[in-house]
Write an enzyme that holds these catalytic residues in place. Structure first.
Site, short mmCIF file in Angstrom:
data_model
loop_
_atom_site.label_atom_id
_atom_site.label_comp_id
_atom_site.label_asym_id
_atom_site.label_seq_id
_atom_site.Cartn_x
_atom_site.Cartn_y
_atom_site.Cartn_z
N LYS A 144 0.85 -1.19 0.00
CA LYS A 144 0.00 0.00 0.00
C LYS A 144 0.90 1.24 0.00
O LYS A 144 1.97 1.24 0.62
CB LYS A 144 -0.87 -0.07 1.26
CG LYS A 144 -1.92 0.99 1.45
CD LYS A 144 -2.69 0.70 2.76
CE LYS A 144 -3.80 1.69 3.03
NZ LYS A 144 -4.58 1.34 4.23
N SER A 159 -9.62 1.35 3.48
CA SER A 159 -8.80 2.15 2.60
C SER A 159 -7.82 1.35 1.73
O SER A 159 -7.36 1.86 0.72
CB SER A 159 -8.03 3.20 3.40
OG SER A 159 -7.11 2.58 4.27
N SER A 165 -9.40 -1.27 7.50
CA SER A 165 -8.90 -1.04 6.14
C SER A 165 -8.22 -2.22 5.45
O SER A 165 -7.95 -2.14 4.26
CB SER A 165 -7.95 0.15 6.12
OG SER A 165 -8.70 1.32 6.06
N1 GLN Z 1 -12.86 3.55 7.48
C1 GLN Z 1 -12.09 3.80 8.64
C2 GLN Z 1 -11.65 5.24 8.68
O1 GLN Z 1 -11.90 5.92 7.76
C3 GLN Z 1 -10.92 2.88 8.71
C4 GLN Z 1 -9.79 3.27 7.84
C5 GLN Z 1 -8.57 2.46 8.11
O2 GLN Z 1 -8.62 1.38 8.69
N2 GLN Z 1 -7.42 2.99 7.69
O3 GLN Z 1 -11.06 5.68 9.59
#
Ligand code: GLN
Length: 481
Positions: free
Chosen positions: A78, A153, A177
């Site tokens: 990532k 994400s 994510s």
């Molecule tokens: N959807 C969650 C957020 O926006 C988790 C994102 C993540 O795990 N990086 O914070």
């Protein structure tokens, strides 16, 4: 062997080790697959063609090395993992041209293990989001249906693995994510215990929640990746000295008599009918196999989304203070003074969702509100953690859905952040509790044809147990085709 890109990571390792294929062949196959799929998928922000090929040639020259478990294996990371000499954007305009001077610890470990990074994958800007639509460089598409989001994400990582670009990937998980995109795209994703994997060199979002972990098409492949990246690192003060296991040796658990706890607060939530149908059926199959399903309760779960979005944004507001237009990244042209330099640099290059979160987090930490919001959320977090510990006392693992929705249409929640936040309810409490969890695909929805997944949650540092249970479940619910 013209479809070697379809091999699982475990198969790739075997074939490379026995020299049935060379590292150069394998890396070329991955790069060719990326080239074919990227125009539709848009999973990658940077593709490392020449660099990956020369690394592969070097590996072939030296020959397979039994001390390097991922020798010649193509992987993606990532684009929040710092890579020395290779741009690391976090999908933000602010870091569009940022070239780190060092590698993240997990990148070092991947390379030491002989893996070859072929691309850096797309995400929501600074990992804030659940659909990759907040990427400053455009969204990734879901390989099952290009009109749907891949989740986020780590949406680029999940889409990439499912589209056979590479057999494995690394993502990060702050509130879901890794697990949510794995489920929306139909692959396996593992969030390790907080502290299991070093955060050194990862672009920080919520430092008390962030954890790196693997995505792959098979449980065993995630185990191999975890074995490489897990362990203490003296450059991350929150990394744990707790001994790591050799996750590659995990064997499927005996399901007869295995105790799975069903948190009622999560199973009583309204699910998409396809998910409801698939998961009810999955539970029935588990019961028929001899699994003991037990009701458990997480009484404070209802506060988890609120607590998370206070703590995560508070941490984000301090972490992102470093993007000031002075040190690195974007700098505004011709500011009148220093204050304007700060303000213009940030507002020009940080996206709307990131700015919203900085504002929320700054508010939650400000004098007069700190006790009401941040401190309260931190106290609630402890109660949620205790709920999970309590629920796990007389079960082997907990089992829950991952997402109440299937992969949705682009644009569905762009104007509705609060609804989007609520959708994290199945995953983010696990980060608040710091526990390890595995997301595993179960089947394709009957009417939608889109992937549905389950989540297994374990005790701290009990990844081996989650992996072993995942291996057993994978026999009941074969990988999606
Ligand atoms: N959807 C969650 C957020 O926006 C988790 C994102 C993540 O795990 N990086 O914070």
């Amino acid at each position: 062997m013209n479809e070697i890109y379809k091999l699982t990571l475990t198969e790739v390792v075997e074939k490379l080790k026995s020299r049935q294929i060379s590292a150069t062949e394998m890396i070329s196959a991955a790069l060719a697959r990326i080239e074919v799929t990227e125009p539709n998928l848009k999973a990658c922000l940077t593709i490392l063609g020449d660099q990956a090929l020369s690394a592969a040639r070097k590996l072939d020259q030296d020959g397979p090395d039994p001390t390097r478990p991922l020798w010649g294996v193509p992987v993606t990371v990532k684009d929040v993992f710092c890579t020395k000499g290779i741009r690391t954007t976090a999908a933000s305009r602010y870091l569009e041209n940022y070239i780190p001077a060092y590698d993240a610890q997990v990148v070092i470990k991947l390379r030491q293990a002989g893996a070859v990074i072929v691309a850096k994958t797309n995400l929501d800007e600074f990992a804030m989001g659940s659909s990759t639509e907040f990427s400053a460089f455009g969204p990734t598409r879901n390989p099952w249906n290009l009109t749907k989001v891949p989740g986020g994400s780590s949406g680029g990582a999940a889409a990439s693995v499912v589209a056979f670009q590479t057999p494995g990937a690394l993502g990060t998980d702050t509130g879901g994510s890794i697990r949510q995109p794995a489920t929306l795209c139909g692959c396996v994703g593992l969030k390790p215990t907080y502290g299991r994997v070093s955060r050194y060199g990862i672009v920080a979002y919520g430092s008390s929640l962030d954890q790196a972990g693997p995505l792959a098409r098979r449980v065993r492949d995630c185990a191999s990746l975890l074995s490489v990246i897990a362990g203490y690192d003296d450059r991350d003060a929150t990394s744990s000295l707790h001994q790591t296991d050799d996750y590659t040796t995990a064997q499927p658990v005996t399901l007869r008599g295995f105790k799975l706890g069903l948190p009622q607060e999560l199973w009583n939530i309204k699910l998409d009918p396809d998910i409801e149908d698939a998961l009810k059926n999955a539970l029935k199959i588990l019961e028929e196999t001899g699994v003991e399903l037990r009701s458990v309760n997480l009484p404070h779960l209802k506060y988890s989304v609120a607590a998370y979005y206070i703590l995560a944004t508070a941490e984000a507001s301090t972490n992102l203070a470093r993007y000031d237009g002075v040190r690195y990244g974007h700098r505004s042209n011709n500011p009148q003074d220093l204050t304007e330099l700060y303000m213009a640099s940030r507002s020009e290059a940080l996206g709307p969702e990131v700015r919203r979160r900085i504002l929320l987090g700054t508010f939650a930490l400000s004098a007069g509100y700190y006790d009401t919001y941040y401190k309260k959320a931190a106290q609630v977090r402890r109660l949620i953690r205790d709920d999970y510990y309590q629920a796990l006392t007389d079960c082997d693992l907990l089992i829950t859905p991952v997402s109440s929705l299937l992969a949705w249409d682009f644009g569905s929640f762009i104007q509705d952040p609060l609804t989007l936040y609520q959708l994290d309810l199945m995953t983010l409490p696990v980060n608040l509790a710091g526990l390890p969890a595995l997301a595993l695909p179960v089947t394709l929805g009957k009417t939608s044809g889109l992937p549905v997944g389950l989540q297994l949650i374990g005790r701290p540092f009990d990844e081996i147990n989650i992996i072993s249970a995942g291996l057993a479940l994978e026999e009941l619910f074969p990988p999606l085709r």
